[in-house]
Write an enzyme that holds these catalytic residues in place. Structure first.
Site, PDB file in Angstrom:
ATOM      1  N   GLU A  55      -4.846  -2.891   4.386  1.00 57.05           N
ATOM      2  CA  GLU A  55      -4.519  -3.536   5.660  1.00 57.05           C
ATOM      3  C   GLU A  55      -5.672  -4.381   6.202  1.00 57.05           C
ATOM      4  O   GLU A  55      -5.507  -5.110   7.168  1.00 57.05           O
ATOM      5  CB  GLU A  55      -4.182  -2.460   6.717  1.00 57.05           C
ATOM      6  CG  GLU A  55      -2.878  -1.712   6.493  1.00 57.05           C
ATOM      7  CD  GLU A  55      -3.035  -0.506   5.561  1.00 57.05           C
ATOM      8  OE1 GLU A  55      -4.019  -0.478   4.780  1.00 57.05           O
ATOM      9  OE2 GLU A  55      -2.176   0.394   5.613  1.00 57.05           O
ATOM     10  N   THR A 105       0.857  -1.189   0.000  1.00 56.39           N
ATOM     11  CA  THR A 105       0.000   0.000   0.000  1.00 56.39           C
ATOM     12  C   THR A 105       0.891   1.235   0.000  1.00 56.39           C
ATOM     13  O   THR A 105       1.943   1.242   0.644  1.00 56.39           O
ATOM     14  CB  THR A 105      -0.947  -0.014   1.216  1.00 56.39           C
ATOM     15  OG1 THR A 105      -1.785   1.130   1.158  1.00 56.39           O
ATOM     16  CG2 THR A 105      -0.201  -0.031   2.543  1.00 56.39           C
TER      17      THR A 105
END
Lengths: 537, 537
Positions: free
Chosen positions: A325, A181
């Protein structure tokens, strides 16, 4: 109870055994392909056996750089069901970040779409662990490439074992996938998904109270398969025997509308930018989209106007919230049964929020004095906990900034109301602090985007001598309204909706909001542009 | 991923936080009570704190002997969320079996409905570990009883802590519940449910492809809460914020029909006997049952005629299969999307089967030469594996008979067809072996029960000199057909449907099929009766 692990092997085997006739519709460079789950499963077994022959072992990372199509789907299962780790790579990142990611994950093999070869060629010198490149293409021959050694996906799996057994001798906490990410600063951060996490997340997606994906659906993930598992849709769809539509490379709003119409898509998922684009398309041309029962929207807050536009056409727009996440689904906006008694306008207030937490996940909203009151106004940071939430960034010191006392600190500022509906107010980093008070850039943006003339709006903070920070709005007008709306008109439009000190000090008309590779507003870039502009003035 | 355990505490806390306004409708001795989930959760915390004060510790067993009502629901959560084990006891068993069960489980406390006191008084001398009796009643004072020490449920929880924290420091494999299942011979056998098993089972019940229980539902478990967790419906309903209707003691078909009409029940669950009774009731009197979206039926095979009768009224009848050993849901009969194209009659063929395996569970059908062909005719024993399947009988040597190589041997003989639909043909012990070939008693029963005059039918084996065993049918006629149908007519009715050697050698008209305490045909008792009868002749 039996100690049987939650493994992804069960998911593909269920499709293979009980839904062998159901189809995956896959668009690639050469057009539309139709494969049954029997075929997908056989090809997946062949790929798994080929990976093993190439030396892939339990725990090895195997990277993919690919669009949404059937070969990518096969990799989605062949890699974890061989005990290896499916590492989906966002090929829209910068070459530096891509080589960083591949090296950091220590990818052993890369599966690459033919059109992405040049990108990987440009960084191949830097790749430290990659032992081979498998090219996914419809063509019989590979294109010329400096990549080496290089394999042709179809020829490779052609020699694979169609009855290759998947690895089932695994702990459910074994890594199955990973995804990086983007960070606000520095290199991307890696998130590792376990078999257990993916299985539980898929169950959550199948809940009637969540996205309710079922065998009856025709699911089209528009969100890229390199972005948080395409929100888990491919995993859930295969498990439940759901028909899949994979829209392939370089799709347009027109192509999406056609796929929905032709394939009778019932559920689709993507970021607001995609749905803004589709909205424009269906305003211009007529399509039969009546098969659609749900348009899942996440990645960023959808403006109320967009939700309304879809609802008015009878298309059920469902707001959701998640992060790389969090596998990613944690919050989804479905009205409670007794909220159906509310007026349409009252319902939009809830629909425009991100929603309530899905079963299996716990959340907390924490302000400076602990948990905030659930009153829809008090702001705090959203904390998340649960079995499909990451507990670290892969080999990364930044773990300590986000994972504290067993909770994920999301960095998102939210409110929570009496009904448990979460509303994202801002990123902790994007909040505007004016005279010690917080101003939500997202609230201002949504209000602006509900104006008929506005296509997109981004509100950012600019430094201010007296108030520390003040809001400035950057607005993209719809084509037909270009140069026909003034900043005064827009401020006047906002005025009745906000306290006076919330109103932007300036409105700048721009051609496009800069976006991240996954379609989120890139406010940092915008801030720089605007600050430069002010500096020049 | 985070190592957060799957615990039942999350389920009740979700209802408490996000669905505090939703209701539980509970019928007790004194009438209908309405409690919100906020009240239920507070009372559950009070009960948990009271149990702790009475000395209940982690791992202790606490027994319940109760009907389906709100206090039983509170016990369903208070006991496991205190770390103890909810032991639901079937009070319809013989007193000997009940005292065996209580002693074998070493129950520390018993929660007892007032009307069940006499039963427990009759065995109290034999109880070895019970340290106290909590009486659940609406009355202010306890009835006279020899039980000692004895507590009044409402007074007890009145002094409990309404904010008592649940125990969350537990492994997800910790025992949460237990239930004893009748054995063909000998004492009942204990099954222990883990927190993980119950959480995963509840998720499975919420899947759109399974029973799809959701917040929008009004769920009425008619199946007793002492029988395999009332099929898990109370757990799932609380987790999802579903309204619950608990029909209480000594209900009649009329009462069930009224509850469905008045409370707008959307989903209900019970054994075929319940639905046969309700069918009779709604044939005689008119009710508005239009709220019902699903009638779950399990515990025994439902005759096709019953399914048809419900479907004809627009009531969606869903066949399901499970056992006490399986928490219980493992198989559910939902048509696949492409089966909707079948004719109504073709659909009934599938609807009348038990169905396909729910996501998360694996099955095998094993005959004498290994796994049978999925062709809908070959018979084999059903084997089940998965995270909500027991792996033993509690402290019982009979474990070795049923749990082999990681699979539960169900003792049910089934077929599996091309679509993966399982059909229970018989219990291994009830199959009729005539001349070395198998005859399915269940197939004959279902055929008989599809005859207009037949209310219930049970087919059993009687010993035969030449063929070893031959089938004999015991038939209960509907009231209006009593003495108006001959055995010859029924045999003639069966003749075109079966091979000649399948046809029963005799048909005996009886007043009632003897049943187990949970409504299943008690074939052993019937066999004895019939054999006596033949002996007398």
């Amino acid at each position: 109870m039996m100690n049987t692990p939650l493994l992804m092997t069960q998911m593909i085997e269920r499709a293979e055994k009980y839904f062998s006739r159901k189809q995956v519709v896959s668009r690639t460079e050469s057009g539309i392909h139709r494969l049954t789950y029997a075929q997908i499963a056989e090809r997946t077994r062949r790929l798994a056996s080929s990976l093993e022959k190439l030396g892939v072992e339990k725990g090895d990372r195997v990277g993919t750089l690919a669009w949404n199509h059937h070969r990518h789907l096969e990799a989605y299962f062949a890699i974890p069901c061989s005990g290896a780790v499916l590492h989906t790579i966002n090929f829209r990142l910068s070459p530096q970040h891509i080589s960083y990611i591949i090296n950091h994950a220590e990818d052993k093999l890369l599966l690459i779409d033919a059109d992405i070869i040049p990108l990987i060629e440009s960084v191949q010198e830097e790749l430290q662990h990659v032992q081979g490149f498998i090219i996914m293409t419809d063509k019989d021959e590979l294109p010329e490439t400096t990549l080496n050694p290089v394999y042709h996906y179809e020829k490779l799996i052609g020699t694979g074992n169609p009855e290759h057994p998947f690895i089932t001798d695994m702990d459910e906490n074994s890594p199955a996938g990973m995804c990086y990410t983007s960070a606000t600063t520095g290199n991307p951060k890696g998130v590792v998904y376990s078999h257990r996490g993916i299985v539980l997340h898929s169950m959550a997606m199948g809940l009637a109270d969540s996205s309710a994906i079922s065998e009856r659906d025709v699911a089209m993930p528009v969100v890229p398969m390199f972005h948080a598992n395409a929100w888990g849709m491919p995993f859930a769809a295969v498990w439940f025997g759901t028909s899949l539509v994979l829209p392939g490379p370089l799709f347009t709003p027109k192509l999406l509308a056609e796929l929905i119409e032709n394939e009778k898509v019932t559920i689709t998922a993507g970021v607001p930018t995609i749905w803004l684009g589709l909205q424009k398309e269906i305003e211009q041309q007529s399509y039969d989209l009546s098969s659609l029962r749900a348009v899942l929207c996440g990645g960023a807050a959808a403006p109320k106007g967009l939700i309304r536009a879809y609802q008015k056409r009878g298309l059920h727009f469902i707001h959701a919230y998640g992060m790389t996440e969090t596998t990613p689904l944690v919050i989804i906006s479905k009205l409670k049964s007794y909220q159906e008694g509310l007026t349409e306008e009252e319902q939009y207030v809830f629909r425009a929020k991100q929603g309530t937490v899905v079963p299996g996940i716990e959340i907390k909203v924490v302000g400076k004095d602990g948990e905030v009151e659930p009153n829809g106004t008090e702001m705090g940071e959203l904390l998340i906990r649960g079995p499909w939430i990451a507990d670290e960034y892969y080999r990364d010191e930044r773990t300590n900034e986000a994972f504290i006392d067993g909770w994920l600190y999301t960095g998102d500022v939210v409110t929570i109301d009496e009904e448990g509906f979460i509303k994202v107010v801002d990123r902790t980093k994007d909040l505007i602090k004016s005279g010690g008070e917080w101003i939500s850039s997202v609230d201002l943006e949504n209000a602006l985007m509900s104006h008929d003339a506005v296509f997109e709006a981004a509100v950012i903070a600019v430094p201010h001598e007296k108030w520390q920070e003040r809001p400035v709005a950057c607005v993209v007008l719809k084509d037909q309204f270009k140069d026909r709306v003034t900043k005064e008109e827009l401020i006047e439009f906002l005025a009745p909706q906000f306290a006076k000190w919330w109103l932007p000090d300036d409105i700048i008309f721009i051609d496009e909001v800069p976006k991240t590779s996954v379609g989120k507003f890139l406010k940092m870039a915008l801030r720089e542009q605007v600050q430069e502009r002010y500096a020049k003035q």
